[in-house]
Motif scaffolding. Structure first.
Motif, PDB file in Angstrom:
ATOM      1  N   ALA A 228       0.817  -1.211   0.000  1.00 34.66           N
ATOM      2  CA  ALA A 228       0.000   0.000   0.000  1.00 34.66           C
ATOM      3  C   ALA A 228       0.853   1.264   0.000  1.00 34.66           C
ATOM      4  O   ALA A 228       0.541   2.228  -0.698  1.00 34.66           O
ATOM      5  CB  ALA A 228      -0.935  -0.011   1.206  1.00 34.66           C
TER       6      ALA A 228
ATOM      7  N   ARG B 118       0.811   4.105  -2.927  1.00 33.20           N
ATOM      8  CA  ARG B 118       0.456   5.487  -2.611  1.00 33.20           C
ATOM      9  C   ARG B 118       1.525   6.453  -3.105  1.00 33.20           C
ATOM     10  O   ARG B 118       1.214   7.511  -3.671  1.00 33.20           O
ATOM     11  CB  ARG B 118       0.263   5.643  -1.107  1.00 33.20           C
ATOM     12  CG  ARG B 118      -0.306   6.989  -0.731  1.00 33.20           C
ATOM     13  CD  ARG B 118      -0.534   7.178   0.758  1.00 33.20           C
ATOM     14  NE  ARG B 118      -1.160   6.039   1.394  1.00 33.20           N
ATOM     15  CZ  ARG B 118      -0.561   5.252   2.289  1.00 33.20           C
ATOM     16  NH1 ARG B 118       0.674   5.463   2.647  1.00 33.20           N
ATOM     17  NH2 ARG B 118      -1.203   4.243   2.827  1.00 33.20           N
TER      18      ARG B 118
ATOM     19  N   LEU C 273      -6.421   7.272  -8.683  1.00 33.87           N
ATOM     20  CA  LEU C 273      -6.953   5.910  -8.557  1.00 33.87           C
ATOM     21  C   LEU C 273      -5.977   4.994  -7.805  1.00 33.87           C
ATOM     22  O   LEU C 273      -6.405   4.123  -7.038  1.00 33.87           O
ATOM     23  CB  LEU C 273      -7.280   5.336  -9.935  1.00 33.87           C
ATOM     24  CG  LEU C 273      -8.454   6.002 -10.660  1.00 33.87           C
ATOM     25  CD1 LEU C 273      -8.603   5.425 -12.058  1.00 33.87           C
ATOM     26  CD2 LEU C 273      -9.738   5.836  -9.865  1.00 33.87           C
ATOM     27  N   MET C 274      -4.682   5.207  -8.000  1.00 34.41           N
ATOM     28  CA  MET C 274      -3.698   4.400  -7.271  1.00 34.41           C
ATOM     29  C   MET C 274      -3.724   4.728  -5.780  1.00 34.41           C
ATOM     30  O   MET C 274      -3.580   3.838  -4.938  1.00 34.41           O
ATOM     31  CB  MET C 274      -2.296   4.623  -7.849  1.00 34.41           C
ATOM     32  CG  MET C 274      -2.116   4.007  -9.223  1.00 34.41           C
ATOM     33  SD  MET C 274      -0.487   4.324  -9.893  1.00 34.41           S
ATOM     34  CE  MET C 274       0.401   2.959  -9.164  1.00 34.41           C
TER      35      MET C 274
ATOM     36  N   ALA D 105      -6.749   3.014  -4.367  1.00 37.89           N
ATOM     37  CA  ALA D 105      -6.491   1.573  -4.258  1.00 37.89           C
ATOM     38  C   ALA D 105      -5.580   1.274  -3.070  1.00 37.89           C
ATOM     39  O   ALA D 105      -5.767   0.274  -2.369  1.00 37.89           O
ATOM     40  CB  ALA D 105      -5.864   1.052  -5.553  1.00 37.89           C
TER      41      ALA D 105
ATOM     42  N   ARG E 240      -7.662   1.443   0.111  1.00 39.43           N
ATOM     43  CA  ARG E 240      -8.491   0.246   0.257  1.00 39.43           C
ATOM     44  C   ARG E 240      -7.668  -0.965   0.674  1.00 39.43           C
ATOM     45  O   ARG E 240      -8.083  -1.773   1.494  1.00 39.43           O
ATOM     46  CB  ARG E 240      -9.229  -0.058  -1.039  1.00 39.43           C
ATOM     47  CG  ARG E 240     -10.362   0.889  -1.297  1.00 39.43           C
ATOM     48  CD  ARG E 240     -11.136   0.478  -2.513  1.00 39.43           C
ATOM     49  NE  ARG E 240     -12.234   1.414  -2.737  1.00 39.43           N
ATOM     50  CZ  ARG E 240     -12.991   1.407  -3.794  1.00 39.43           C
ATOM     51  NH1 ARG E 240     -12.789   0.497  -4.734  1.00 39.43           N
ATOM     52  NH2 ARG E 240     -13.963   2.277  -3.932  1.00 39.43           N
ATOM     53  N   ALA E 241      -6.467  -1.091   0.105  1.00 44.21           N
ATOM     54  CA  ALA E 241      -5.589  -2.209   0.448  1.00 44.21           C
ATOM     55  C   ALA E 241      -5.153  -2.102   1.909  1.00 44.21           C
ATOM     56  O   ALA E 241      -5.068  -3.101   2.620  1.00 44.21           O
ATOM     57  CB  ALA E 241      -4.382  -2.243  -0.464  1.00 44.21           C
TER      58      ALA E 241
END
Length: 120
Positions: A63, A67, A107-108, A111, A114-115
């Motif tokens: 993650a 990020r 978007l990354m 994600a 969320r991870a």
């Protein structure tokens, strides 16, 4: 004894990840003079570790890395977009839209959040 057992499991778990077969692991342990019950226990523990997913898959970003890449893409895309609108870059009549890296970076980051929530 428990530390020796744990050391054996860790050592041969690393060997298994590198590609060593269970039959080779059994043979090496028997050649070292370790009794059959301990050999079975070591192999069982290695198998449990592999099935539990203790092995990090190579090439998969965590993650934090995701990020950081997302922020870098957003900053680069934002600077490129701002530079094109303020005429910092002379492209001699060509138009270039840099919204793609900004959107992909955002978007990354989403994600990665969320991870990280999934891990917690």
């Amino acid at each position: 004894m428990t530390q020796d057992f744990k050391d054996l499991v860790d050592f041969y778990h690393a060997k298994k990840i590198e590609g060593m077969d269970f039959s080779q692991i059994r043979k090496e342990l028997k050649d070292k003079g370790i009794d059959e019950n301990t050999v079975k226990s070591v192999v069982r523990e290695i198998d449990n570790k592999i099935l539990a997913g203790d092995v990090k898959k190579p090439g998969k970003l965590d993650a934090r890395q995701l990020r950081m890449i997302g922020w870098a893409l957003m900053i680069i895309g934002g600077i490129a977009t701002l530079g094109l609108y303020l005429k910092w870059f002379d492209l001699k009549g060509y138009h270039f839209l840099a919204y793609g890296p900004v959107i992909a970076g955002y978007l990354m980051i989403v994600a990665a959040r969320r991870a990280q929530k999934k891990i917690s």
